[in-house]
Design a protein around this motif. Structure first.
Motif, PDB file in Angstrom:
ATOM      1  N   LEU A   1     -43.019  13.806-115.607  1.00 22.40           N
ATOM      2  CA  LEU A   1     -44.381  13.424-115.970  1.00 22.40           C
ATOM      3  C   LEU A   1     -44.399  12.178-116.842  1.00 22.40           C
ATOM      4  O   LEU A   1     -45.351  11.400-116.808  1.00 22.40           O
ATOM      5  CB  LEU A   1     -45.080  14.581-116.691  1.00 22.40           C
TER       6      LEU A   1
ATOM      7  N   VAL B   1     -45.707  13.677-109.723  1.00 26.32           N
ATOM      8  CA  VAL B   1     -45.773  14.985-109.066  1.00 26.32           C
ATOM      9  C   VAL B   1     -44.727  15.078-107.963  1.00 26.32           C
ATOM     10  O   VAL B   1     -44.070  16.112-107.789  1.00 26.32           O
ATOM     11  CB  VAL B   1     -47.191  15.238-108.507  1.00 26.32           C
TER      12      VAL B   1
ATOM     13  N   LEU C   1     -49.329  18.820-116.853  1.00 24.99           N
ATOM     14  CA  LEU C   1     -49.515  18.276-115.514  1.00 24.99           C
ATOM     15  C   LEU C   1     -50.947  17.763-115.334  1.00 24.99           C
ATOM     16  O   LEU C   1     -51.165  16.667-114.792  1.00 24.99           O
ATOM     17  CB  LEU C   1     -49.188  19.360-114.482  1.00 24.99           C
TER      18      LEU C   1
END
Lengths: 209, 209
Positions: A84, A94, A145
């Motif tokens: 990330l 991702v 995320l």
DNA sequence: CCATTATCATAGCGATCACTATGAAACGTG
DNA sequence: CACGTTTCATAGTGATCGCTATGATAATGG
């Protein structure tokens, strides 16, 4: 003024075992068998120590488990935050997250799957605090995320209306499912294929229209 | 010739409890707490029976768990095979599968998540047989999904080169992830959003080109 | 050397684990 | 009624659970 003098060695009898090494053994056992499936007797055997040493160093079985969880996050689980942080776009982050999860979850030198994604999903009521601790780590991972995806949206990488949290939950679910299947014996290629398919659901970039 | 005569009632003292009802109570408890997290003492309490009755009717804790798993498959888990059997296309079947999973996994009248997708993912070595039984049910579910997708490919609904098993593993992973998040408290809308996003990864139909 | 401090190994704590032996109770059958 | 059969409740089996009291052992400080 007194010399605080951090003595080279502590006062009493020195510990007869390597705390970090013992914790790694405990991590491996907890990872493989779960919290409820691992007994203190098995832990002390694997760690090469005696019960009083375990309780002196870690306080309790639960304390040891929490330290093992933290060590997992700093070791095998480190790939997540790294992906990330180091990729230039949300999509690249991702993609790397999924790709590396397929590798870590099927690393033959370690237990299968993720120690956090699929741990303590059900347990006896007296272990609820442990279950909540692991669930909290899952929530934190999803939050991180979502934050990365949100920055991608702000940067114009994704359509304006994109729901960052919903997309994070989707990719979180994919990773959790990959962990389930890794524990069931799926190999790297099977997990990598899941990762590739999941990427096909990535929202189309906003057209120049 | 002798009259086999199935007597209206059995010979000895009649059972003092409803076996099916007791099994349902056991199912709910196992579902909520897992196999290792549920004790026989708690089971007999919830089922309203005594240990000898439990062992007389179900053989062992493991036998009871296996019957509970089967009952789950015939009850709450029935939506899966139904979706695969009743929809006209593979895509419609998967769409319904995901949509109904979001509903069942968050049904407030029942424990969260799926009793099979996320059960016994790690356990003590002496419970390996139980873990393998549940893993076998996960494998069977994935097989059924792959079979349905394969028929869709054969029917020309999907591109020719599509890997049915890989696609089944992907949607299986999504459902397993949905189960994890349902156990963590996710609500219906959150799971339904995951389902919708997952459908975006469905392979494009073969163009007429 | 002794005193202090800390860790070690042994042994075992009460509680709970899955499971069962025992015998009374409740039914059909003679 | 007594009999055979089955299920019931009581009570407890040995084993293991997480954890700890006790005292020997090994280091430092004086």
């Amino acid at each position: 003024m007194e010399k605080t003098g951090h003595s080279r060695r502590a006062r009493g009898r020195p510990p007869g075992f390597d705390r970090a090494a013992a914790l790694e053994r405990a991590l491996a056992l907890f990872w493989e068998r779960g919290y409820e499936g691992t007994s203190v007797a098995e832990l002390v055997e694997a760690m090469g120590i005696t019960p009083p040493s375990l309780y002196g160093a870690f306080g309790s079985k639960e304390g040891l488990y929490r330290e093992a969880l933290a060590l997992y996050g700093e070791g095998p689980g480190r790939f997540g935050p790294r992906a990330l942080a180091e990729e230039p776009t949300a999509r690249a982050a991702v993609a790397r997250l999924l790709r590396e999860a397929a590798e870590v979850f099927t690393d033959r030198s370690r237990p299968g799957g993720c120690m956090i994604s699929t741990a303590v999903l059900s347990c006896a009521p007296e272990h609820r605090a442990v279950a909540e601790a692991v669930a909290g780590m899952r929530a934190a991972a999803t939050d991180a995320l979502a934050e990365r995806i949100g920055r991608g949206i702000a940067a114009g990488e994704l359509p304006e209306g994109t729901d960052a949290r919903a997309l994070a939950r989707f990719y979180g679910a994919v990773i959790q499912g990959m962990s389930v299947q890794a524990r069931d014996g799926a190999d790297h290629d099977a997990l990598a294929a899941i990762a590739r398919t999941a990427l096909a659901a990535w929202p189309s970039p906003p057209g120049p229209e």
